[in-house]
Design a protein around this motif. Sequence first.
Motif, PDB file in Angstrom:
ATOM      1  N   GLN A   1      37.581  35.367  34.593  1.00  0.00           N
ATOM      2  CA  GLN A   1      37.824  33.920  34.655  1.00  0.00           C
ATOM      3  C   GLN A   1      39.321  33.616  34.546  1.00  0.00           C
ATOM      4  O   GLN A   1      39.834  32.741  35.243  1.00  0.00           O
ATOM      5  CB  GLN A   1      37.064  33.194  33.531  1.00  0.00           C
ATOM      6  CG  GLN A   1      35.589  33.043  33.784  1.00  0.00           C
ATOM      7  CD  GLN A   1      35.298  32.158  34.992  1.00  0.00           C
ATOM      8  OE1 GLN A   1      36.016  31.218  35.302  1.00  0.00           O
ATOM      9  NE2 GLN A   1      34.227  32.474  35.692  1.00  0.00           N
ATOM     10  N   VAL A   2      40.013  34.322  33.678  1.00  0.00           N
ATOM     11  CA  VAL A   2      41.459  34.113  33.516  1.00  0.00           C
ATOM     12  C   VAL A   2      42.209  34.716  34.701  1.00  0.00           C
ATOM     13  O   VAL A   2      43.104  34.091  35.268  1.00  0.00           O
ATOM     14  CB  VAL A   2      41.949  34.717  32.175  1.00  0.00           C
ATOM     15  CG1 VAL A   2      43.469  34.654  32.062  1.00  0.00           C
ATOM     16  CG2 VAL A   2      41.297  34.019  30.988  1.00  0.00           C
ATOM     17  N   ASN A   3      41.812  35.912  35.080  1.00  0.00           N
ATOM     18  CA  ASN A   3      42.506  36.661  36.128  1.00  0.00           C
ATOM     19  C   ASN A   3      42.290  36.087  37.528  1.00  0.00           C
ATOM     20  O   ASN A   3      43.096  36.314  38.429  1.00  0.00           O
ATOM     21  CB  ASN A   3      42.047  38.131  36.070  1.00  0.00           C
ATOM     22  CG  ASN A   3      42.686  39.020  37.095  1.00  0.00           C
ATOM     23  OD1 ASN A   3      42.052  39.400  38.083  1.00  0.00           O
ATOM     24  ND2 ASN A   3      43.933  39.379  36.860  1.00  0.00           N
ATOM     25  N   ARG A   4      41.254  35.290  37.725  1.00  0.00           N
ATOM     26  CA  ARG A   4      40.953  34.763  39.068  1.00  0.00           C
ATOM     27  C   ARG A   4      42.037  33.818  39.586  1.00  0.00           C
ATOM     28  O   ARG A   4      42.108  33.545  40.770  1.00  0.00           O
ATOM     29  CB  ARG A   4      39.603  34.068  39.094  1.00  0.00           C
ATOM     30  CG  ARG A   4      39.570  32.758  38.357  1.00  0.00           C
ATOM     31  CD  ARG A   4      38.160  32.205  38.274  1.00  0.00           C
ATOM     32  NE  ARG A   4      38.155  31.043  37.415  1.00  0.00           N
ATOM     33  CZ  ARG A   4      37.791  29.835  37.800  1.00  0.00           C
ATOM     34  NH1 ARG A   4      37.373  29.638  39.032  1.00  0.00           N
ATOM     35  NH2 ARG A   4      37.840  28.835  36.969  1.00  0.00           N
ATOM     36  N   HIS A   5      42.879  33.321  38.695  1.00  0.00           N
ATOM     37  CA  HIS A   5      43.955  32.411  39.091  1.00  0.00           C
ATOM     38  C   HIS A   5      45.237  33.156  39.478  1.00  0.00           C
ATOM     39  O   HIS A   5      46.278  32.539  39.682  1.00  0.00           O
ATOM     40  CB  HIS A   5      44.256  31.426  37.946  1.00  0.00           C
ATOM     41  CG  HIS A   5      43.080  30.609  37.565  1.00  0.00           C
ATOM     42  ND1 HIS A   5      42.586  29.581  38.347  1.00  0.00           N
ATOM     43  CD2 HIS A   5      42.276  30.664  36.475  1.00  0.00           C
ATOM     44  CE1 HIS A   5      41.541  29.045  37.759  1.00  0.00           C
ATOM     45  NE2 HIS A   5      41.331  29.681  36.616  1.00  0.00           N
ATOM     46  N   PHE A   6      45.161  34.466  39.567  1.00  0.00           N
ATOM     47  CA  PHE A   6      46.314  35.333  39.800  1.00  0.00           C
ATOM     48  C   PHE A   6      47.143  34.935  41.016  1.00  0.00           C
ATOM     49  O   PHE A   6      48.339  35.147  41.044  1.00  0.00           O
ATOM     50  CB  PHE A   6      45.820  36.782  39.952  1.00  0.00           C
ATOM     51  CG  PHE A   6      46.902  37.807  39.980  1.00  0.00           C
ATOM     52  CD1 PHE A   6      47.428  38.299  38.789  1.00  0.00           C
ATOM     53  CD2 PHE A   6      47.380  38.314  41.176  1.00  0.00           C
ATOM     54  CE1 PHE A   6      48.414  39.270  38.800  1.00  0.00           C
ATOM     55  CE2 PHE A   6      48.373  39.277  41.197  1.00  0.00           C
ATOM     56  CZ  PHE A   6      48.890  39.754  39.995  1.00  0.00           C
ATOM     57  N   ASP A   7      46.509  34.379  42.013  1.00  0.00           N
ATOM     58  CA  ASP A   7      47.214  34.053  43.257  1.00  0.00           C
ATOM     59  C   ASP A   7      47.876  32.671  43.260  1.00  0.00           C
ATOM     60  O   ASP A   7      48.484  32.280  44.253  1.00  0.00           O
ATOM     61  CB  ASP A   7      46.243  34.159  44.439  1.00  0.00           C
ATOM     62  CG  ASP A   7      45.721  35.574  44.610  1.00  0.00           C
ATOM     63  OD1 ASP A   7      46.493  36.522  44.383  1.00  0.00           O
ATOM     64  OD2 ASP A   7      44.535  35.733  44.942  1.00  0.00           O
ATOM     65  N   LYS A   8      47.772  31.930  42.171  1.00  0.00           N
ATOM     66  CA  LYS A   8      48.398  30.608  42.097  1.00  0.00           C
ATOM     67  C   LYS A   8      49.864  30.760  41.718  1.00  0.00           C
ATOM     68  O   LYS A   8      50.190  31.310  40.662  1.00  0.00           O
ATOM     69  CB  LYS A   8      47.642  29.712  41.118  1.00  0.00           C
ATOM     70  CG  LYS A   8      46.221  29.457  41.593  1.00  0.00           C
ATOM     71  CD  LYS A   8      45.474  28.506  40.720  1.00  0.00           C
ATOM     72  CE  LYS A   8      44.081  28.292  41.325  1.00  0.00           C
ATOM     73  NZ  LYS A   8      43.230  27.544  40.438  1.00  0.00           N
ATOM     74  N   LYS A   9      50.742  30.270  42.576  1.00  0.00           N
ATOM     75  CA  LYS A   9      52.169  30.538  42.444  1.00  0.00           C
ATOM     76  C   LYS A   9      52.770  30.108  41.107  1.00  0.00           C
ATOM     77  O   LYS A   9      53.512  30.881  40.484  1.00  0.00           O
ATOM     78  CB  LYS A   9      52.943  29.885  43.595  1.00  0.00           C
ATOM     79  CG  LYS A   9      52.747  30.581  44.912  1.00  0.00           C
ATOM     80  CD  LYS A   9      53.604  29.980  45.990  1.00  0.00           C
ATOM     81  CE  LYS A   9      53.362  30.723  47.287  1.00  0.00           C
ATOM     82  NZ  LYS A   9      54.240  30.277  48.351  1.00  0.00           N
TER      83      LYS A   9
END
Length: 176
Positions: free
Chosen positions: A18-26
């Motif tokens: 859940q935390v790591n899924r935002h990895f691609d947000k600049k």
Amino acid sequence: MMRWIHAFYGFECRVLLQVNRHFDKKLLNLFFRTVTHLGGADITIAATFLLILLSSGEPKLTAIASALALSASHIPVQIIKQLFPRKRPYLMIEKTKFPANPLQDHSFPSGHTTAIFSVVTPYVLFNPQLAFVLIPLGVCVGISRIYLGLHYPSDVLAGGILGTITGIVCFCLLCL
């Protein structure tokens, strides 16, 4: 007991993803890739030495306690990593996103989280008003380790506890 361990591991994996899924947000990427370095060796060592050099009196003792806590906390981290050789999440969870050239050592406990909490805890004890800035800073470093796919939540929690205890002990030894 094994059933509980598997359930806990499943929960940890879900939290990590859940935390790591935002990895691609600049913006998040910029923030967490920057803040994670605040718990790294270069920054924590430089900051503690700089604070020792620039302070005097009780603040200098607090800076020395902070440096001592940083040094002392490194020993149990390395021992625990050998006793509990847990592979990093990016090696175990297929969907985990992670930076290029990730760390290769064991993940438990988080050294970055241990370091930042060992450094900030003496300052929080010296001046409790600093807690409003320093504790969220430590928490952000811990979250960054999960965000970057390098640590499970329990690695971060264990690092935070270990760093805090080391910081308390060193502060009490030197400043009370």
